[in-house]
Each structure stands twice: as C-alpha cells, then as structure tokens.
Design an enzyme around this catalytic site. Structure first.
Site, PDB file in Angstrom:
ATOM      1  N   HIS A 134      40.767  61.073  44.811  1.00 34.88           N
ATOM      2  CA  HIS A 134      41.509  59.918  45.320  1.00 34.88           C
ATOM      3  C   HIS A 134      42.095  59.097  44.184  1.00 34.88           C
ATOM      4  CE1 HIS A 134      37.331  58.286  44.918  1.00 34.88           C
ATOM      5  NE2 HIS A 134      37.952  57.216  44.456  1.00 34.88           N
TER       6      HIS A 134
ATOM      7  N   HIS B 170      41.802  52.926  39.583  1.00 40.03           N
ATOM      8  CA  HIS B 170      41.236  54.128  38.962  1.00 40.03           C
ATOM      9  C   HIS B 170      41.703  55.383  39.692  1.00 40.03           C
ATOM     10  CE1 HIS B 170      37.974  53.325  42.011  1.00 40.03           C
ATOM     11  NE2 HIS B 170      37.976  54.639  42.119  1.00 40.03           N
TER      12      HIS B 170
ATOM     13  N   GLU C 247      37.164  58.033  37.428  1.00 36.47           N
ATOM     14  CA  GLU C 247      35.930  58.278  38.162  1.00 36.47           C
ATOM     15  C   GLU C 247      35.755  59.780  38.289  1.00 36.47           C
ATOM     16  OE1 GLU C 247      36.081  56.861  42.238  1.00 36.47           O
ATOM     17  OE2 GLU C 247      33.905  57.004  42.475  1.00 36.47           O
TER      18      GLU C 247
HETATM   19 CO    CO Z   1      36.852  55.623  43.666  1.00 32.62          CO
END
Ligand code: CO
Length: 134
Positions: free
Chosen positions: A7, A79, A130
């Site tokens: 994502h 992020h 991430e």
């Molecule tokens: Co995230």
C-alpha cells in the site's frame, strides 16, 4: 528482497472527509475506520485492483503522524509499504547493510494483523518505508 507494493499511505487531517472524497468523488471502495492505538493512528483502506491506499488520521496525544501533519496541514504521502516473505531476515540484511530500522527494531503487528517494520526515510530516498511480512 522486496516483493509487491502492499500500500501507499497518505496522512490526512480529517479521515471522514478524506473517506468521502475517495468514496464519493473517486468512486473508490473504502473500508470501515480501524483504530490502531499502538500505532497512534486510525486507518481506512481503499481497495484498488492492484494495490491499496491507506488513509491515516492521528489517534491520541503522541501520534507519530502529528508532526508530519503540522508540516503538511492538507495531508500528504506518508509512507510506502512493500511486502517481504521473512521480516526478520529482511531486517537483519538491512541492518547489516547499514540501514536504520525505526523503534526497537522488533516487528509489530500492523493494520492487517501481520508483522511490520519501518525504515528510516533518510536511508531510502527521503521516503518512510514500511515492510510487511505476507
Ligand atoms: Co502502512
């Protein structure tokens, strides 16, 4: 080492307004809000055909995205999340190559109940990264 894009996360000052915009203006499928007190955020996921977009709103006094929203009051890209097969192996390889892992370096459970880690933006082109084990 990295696999698919899991994502892209966007920090927003008003999750309800952002949800309406994505759902009603862009016609996106948006999940119910999910409070993640241990991460200091409330999230919704926008399900796209090939990936997801995560909208983040601060939760609590010490939200890790509060300072970001002070600098970017309208919101902004926060992020990017890549999938890995083995997060501990990925972490150990990254540490050995000199990259910095945020926090205590131990994976925490993320919004999907799967282990995640964050890498220092200065080590990755100015972008907070991430990693999520899938
Ligand atoms: Co995230």
């Amino acid at each position: 080492m990295i696999g698919r894009l899991n994502h892209v996360a966007i920090a927003v000052p008003d999750l309800a307004a952002a949800t309406r915009q994505y759902r009603d203006t862009l016609g996106a499928r948006v999940s119910q809000p999910q409070a993640l007190p241990e991460h200091g955020v409330t999230v919704v996921f926008i399900e796209l055909e090939n990936t997801k977009v995560e909208l983040l709103e601060p939760l609590g006094e010490k939200s890790p995205i509060a300072a970001f929203l002070e600098k970017n009051p309208a919101g902004g890209m926060h992020h990017i999340c890549y999938e890995v097969n083995d997060i501990v192996e990925a972490r150990d390889n990254l540490l050995a190559s000199g990259a910095r892992v945020l926090g205590d370096g131990e994976p925490k459970n993320g919004a999907h109940g799967k282990p995640v880690l964050f890498l220092h933006p200065k080590d990755f082109c100015g972008t907070l990264v991430e990693l999520e084990q899938v």
